[in-house]
Design an enzyme around this catalytic site. Structure first.
Site, short mmCIF file in Angstrom:
data_model
loop_
_atom_site.label_atom_id
_atom_site.label_comp_id
_atom_site.label_asym_id
_atom_site.label_seq_id
_atom_site.Cartn_x
_atom_site.Cartn_y
_atom_site.Cartn_z
CG ASP A 61 0.11 -3.96 2.75
OD1 ASP A 61 0.23 -3.46 1.62
OD2 ASP A 61 -0.01 -3.29 3.78
CB SER A 79 3.10 1.70 6.26
OG SER A 79 1.91 1.89 6.98
CG HIS A 86 -0.40 0.33 2.51
ND1 HIS A 86 -0.04 -0.62 3.44
CD2 HIS A 86 -0.11 1.52 3.08
CE1 HIS A 86 0.43 -0.04 4.52
NE2 HIS A 86 0.41 1.26 4.34
#
Length: 392
Positions: A150, A231, A109
């Site tokens: 992811d 992230s 992402h």
């Protein structure tokens, strides 16, 4: 204003010193500590610089990991200026870490919405012992992704006519042997503040992260602070080994306050190896869209209701029946003789298979008789899995 505060602080210390009766320890020691902190003493005693063994270990983890933690950025768009901060770096999207001599791993992402050749990787030059260390921006190119976990792999290229900066891969641990209560460290770029570290513990294991079409199984829950920008960065154990990739925050308020989740490194390693080998991750594909578990619960139907079937998929060819005009079709009750209670159970079992494997699907099928009565029968279908359709 800052200097003025400093003067008043020093004055207060001096006044306090004058009102004390000095002794070998006690008030005098406290005053000396205050003078040292105020910058009025030149030489700090050894006890003033002492750190606990736990603090020294945490600092060593940070020093060792810093060269292997990067910021994932994007190229500037037409008419766009660099960040207004004095470092002049390109816009930061998230974090990543060095996997091998030429690749960086991050979250899917983080790079999902930019071109595969518009990625830039920012390294911190740790050889410069300065309060303002230099940063090197290198071109990155997307090798492959696995949206279902992811995960993304980026290849790093050296500047034209130059050699690639020394890549320092982070050591990998094992997420399968983790225990709740272990100390962990999250390093990344929260809110663009590069190479920030937070400390916590493993608060839980085997969590399910439902952020897309397919839930991510076995996630690590931690109370280490994870914020936007973390992230893709590593979650490290007390020895500095990567045990997970920081991915999401579960929050009820919509803010950054909540529970941090990381994808286990065992899952990441398996998928990164496949991406480096073939550019993608192939999974067993049934071709079934499941109805929300709440529908099965409300209708008191055991298993998972089949909402729709992908045309020309293994499920359609095998004869799986979806919902039609509001009428319930098949409900999956077992996969390979293992009872199914939720969609998560199905994905967990499918993750153990690869394309070409044959699975046995147990179905609860309602049949309407000519009399108008409805009977229920148990049906078993052998289905050969195909490969999950690749996303462009």
């Amino acid at each position: 204003m800052r200097r003025r505060c400093g003067r008043w602080g020093a004055l207060a210390l001096v006044l306090a010193a004058r009102s004390c009766t000095f002794s070998a320890s006690g008030p005098r020691r406290r005053v000396v500590q205050g003078l040292v902190q105020a910058g009025l003493a030149r030489a700090a005693p050894a006890w003033a610089e002492a750190r606990t063994s736990e603090e020294r270990s945490a600092a060593q983890v940070f020093r060792d990991a810093t060269p292997g933690v990067v910021s994932v950025s994007r190229s500037l768009r037409p008419g766009e200026r660099r960040r207004p901060a004095e470092d002049g770096l390109p816009p930061s999207l998230g974090s990543g870490f060095v996997w091998d001599e030429s690749h960086v791993v991050t979250n899917y992402h983080v790079v999902r919405d930019i071109g595969p050749q518009d990625i830039q990787i920012v390294f911190l030059d740790t050889s410069v012992k300065d309060d303002m260390p230099t940063r090197e921006v290198l071109k990155g190119e997307l090798v492959g992704t696995d949206p279902f976990t992811d995960t993304a792999v980026v290849k790093v290229y050296p500047p034209v006519g130059k050699r690639l900066v020394p890549m320092r891969p982070l050591p990998l641990g094992k997420s399968s042997s983790l225990e709740v209560g272990q100390s962990v460290f999250a390093i990344g770029n929260p809110f663009g503040l590069d190479h920030s570290m937070s400390k916590g513990i493993i608060s839980g294991k085997s969590r399910t992260l439902d952020i897309g079409e397919r839930p991510i199984q076995g996630c690590i829950q931690t109370d280490a602070s994870i914020n936007p920008g973390n992230s893709g960065g590593p979650l490290l154990d007390a020895t500095g080994r990567v045990i997970g990739v920081n991915t999401a925050i579960l929050t009820a308020s919509g803010t950054s306050a909540g529970v941090g989740l990381a994808i286990p490194v065992d899952t990441v390693k398996k998928n990164v190896d496949l991406i480096l080998k073939q550019g993608f991750v192939a999974r067993g594909f049934l071709g079934i869209t499941f109805a929300p578990d709440a529908i099965s619960d409300a209708l008191q139907i055991p298993g998972v209701v089949v909402f729709s079937v992908v045309p020309n998929s293994p499920a359609e060819r095998a004869g799986v029946r979806p919902m039609l005009n509001g009428t319930i079709g098949d409900a999956i009750t077992a996969l390979d003789s293992t009872p199914i209670k939720s969609g998560t159970d199905i994905f967990r079992l499918l993750d153990k298979h690869v394309p070409g494997d044959v699975v046995s699907l147990g179905l609860r099928r309602a049949r309407r008789e000519e009399s108008g009565d409805t009977t229920v029968e148990q049906v078993f279908l052998n289905i050969t899995l195909s490969s999950t359709p690749r996303r462009k």
